[in-house]
Scaffold this active site. Structure first.
Site, PDB file in Angstrom:
ATOM      1  N   ASP A 109     -39.993 -18.809  19.044  1.00 20.00           N
ATOM      2  CA  ASP A 109     -41.023 -19.355  18.186  1.00 20.00           C
ATOM      3  C   ASP A 109     -41.276 -18.267  17.137  1.00 20.00           C
ATOM      4  O   ASP A 109     -40.926 -17.093  17.355  1.00 20.00           O
ATOM      5  CB  ASP A 109     -42.273 -19.608  19.039  1.00 20.00           C
ATOM      6  CG  ASP A 109     -43.462 -19.996  18.198  1.00 20.00           C
ATOM      7  OD1 ASP A 109     -43.302 -20.814  17.273  1.00 20.00           O
ATOM      8  OD2 ASP A 109     -44.565 -19.469  18.460  1.00 20.00           O
ATOM      9  N   ASP A 151     -44.430 -18.071  14.595  1.00 15.42           N
ATOM     10  CA  ASP A 151     -45.841 -17.719  14.408  1.00 15.42           C
ATOM     11  C   ASP A 151     -46.465 -17.230  15.705  1.00 15.42           C
ATOM     12  O   ASP A 151     -46.526 -17.968  16.690  1.00 15.42           O
ATOM     13  CB  ASP A 151     -46.626 -18.936  13.899  1.00 15.42           C
ATOM     14  CG  ASP A 151     -46.142 -19.412  12.534  1.00 15.42           C
ATOM     15  OD1 ASP A 151     -45.967 -18.565  11.642  1.00 15.42           O
ATOM     16  OD2 ASP A 151     -45.942 -20.630  12.370  1.00 15.42           O
TER      17      ASP A 151
HETATM   18  C1  BG6 Z   1     -46.490 -23.496  14.107  1.00 12.08           C
HETATM   19  C2  BG6 Z   1     -47.846 -22.864  14.168  1.00 12.08           C
HETATM   20  O1  BG6 Z   1     -45.499 -22.510  14.214  1.00 12.08           O
HETATM   21  O2  BG6 Z   1     -46.301 -24.177  12.876  1.00 12.08           O
HETATM   22  C3  BG6 Z   1     -48.929 -23.887  13.912  1.00 12.08           C
HETATM   23  O3  BG6 Z   1     -48.032 -22.270  15.437  1.00 12.08           O
HETATM   24  C4  BG6 Z   1     -48.649 -24.628  12.607  1.00 12.08           C
HETATM   25  O4  BG6 Z   1     -50.179 -23.239  13.871  1.00 12.08           O
HETATM   26  C5  BG6 Z   1     -47.244 -25.220  12.634  1.00 12.08           C
HETATM   27  O5  BG6 Z   1     -49.597 -25.667  12.410  1.00 12.08           O
HETATM   28  C6  BG6 Z   1     -46.878 -25.936  11.333  1.00 12.08           C
HETATM   29  O6  BG6 Z   1     -46.829 -25.005  10.297  1.00 12.08           O
HETATM   30  P1  BG6 Z   1     -46.766 -25.374   8.757  1.00 12.08           P
HETATM   31  O7  BG6 Z   1     -46.529 -24.022   8.095  1.00 12.08           O
HETATM   32  O8  BG6 Z   1     -45.598 -26.288   8.557  1.00 12.08           O
HETATM   33  O9  BG6 Z   1     -48.044 -25.992   8.368  1.00 12.08           O
HETATM   34 MG    MG Z   2     -46.514 -19.687  17.946  1.00  7.11          MG
END
Ligand code: BG6
Ligand code: MG
Length: 221
Positions: free
Chosen positions: A9, A11
């Protein structure tokens, strides 16, 4: 079974961008009169942009208050704020222990893939200087269901040409750990042991990741 690949993963695992997601969502929630409870910290991790907004509106009892257009505008506003927050990220923002883990895995000939729900993942990976490290990156636009559905981890193993029993996947979210286990892969949770109890191994922080020990745990499983 032999360990042949690692799936990450992004984030909250490779870098602390989970904090920026949470900050941007908090700002949006406050604008519409919703105060996020402490458990939102985990509940919002790993969820797609749309699913995250639905979780927030549910916290405020506002599930049916907005039209699809209004919700799309809120999600876009959050994303614009998030993109502003991640602009300054550099390789210095890679979390402790990650580069050593990637180095050890690559030296051992393992494949590396990304399973991030974020459409901003390629931008962040480029800013961190990590893009070229990965053999596979799942494009979240191609997914039918978000975490905790296993789809993204199944696809990530496929990009490496590996079976579920040959990979180890890393997550900071309970929804992500649930997705890994539903994909029948070995799960490493990074964070609170209680929140991530479904993982096969949990470490408090990325600095506690040790390739040799993880390989041992995988083989013992
Ligand atoms: C995930 C995060 O990796 O990506 C979430 O943990 C986030 O918090 C999701 O909502 C979607 O991300 P994005 O950048 O496409 O809005
Ligand atoms: Mg994460």
């Amino acid at each position: 079974m032999m360990l042949k690949g690692l799936i990450f993963d992004l984030d909250g695992v490779l870098t602390d961008s989970a904090t920026y997601h949470l900050q941007a969502w908090n700002e949006l929630a406050n604008r519409i009169g919703i105060t996020l409870p402490p458990e939102a910290n985990d509940a919002l991790r790993g969820r797609s942009r749309e699913d995250s907004l639905a979780v927030i509106l549910a916290y405020g009892g506002q599930e049916s208050r907005y039209t699809a257009e209004e919700k799309a505008a809120m999600a876009a506003a959050k994303n614009a704020r998030y993109q502003e927050l991640i602009k300054q990220m550099t390789p210095a923002d890679i979390l402790p222990g990650i580069v050593a883990l990637l180095d050890a895995a690559q030296a051992a000939g393992l494949g590396l893939a990304i399973a991030s729900a974020s459409k901003n993942a390629p931008t962040i990976l480029t800013q961190l200087g990590l893009m070229a490290r990965f053999d596979g990156i799942v494009d979240p636009e191609t997914l039918h269901r978000g975490k905790p559905d296993p789809e993204i981890f199944i696809q990530a193993a496929k990009t490496l040409g590996l079976a579920a029993s040959e990979v180890m996947s890393f997550e900071d979210a309970s929804a992500g750990v649930a997705a890994i286990k539903a994909a029948q892969q070995f799960a490493v949770g990074i964070g609170d042991a209680q929140v991530l109890a479904a993982a096969d191994v949990v470490v408090p922080t990325t600095a506690d990741l040790d390739f040799a020990r993880l390989q041992q745990a995988f083989t013992a499983e």
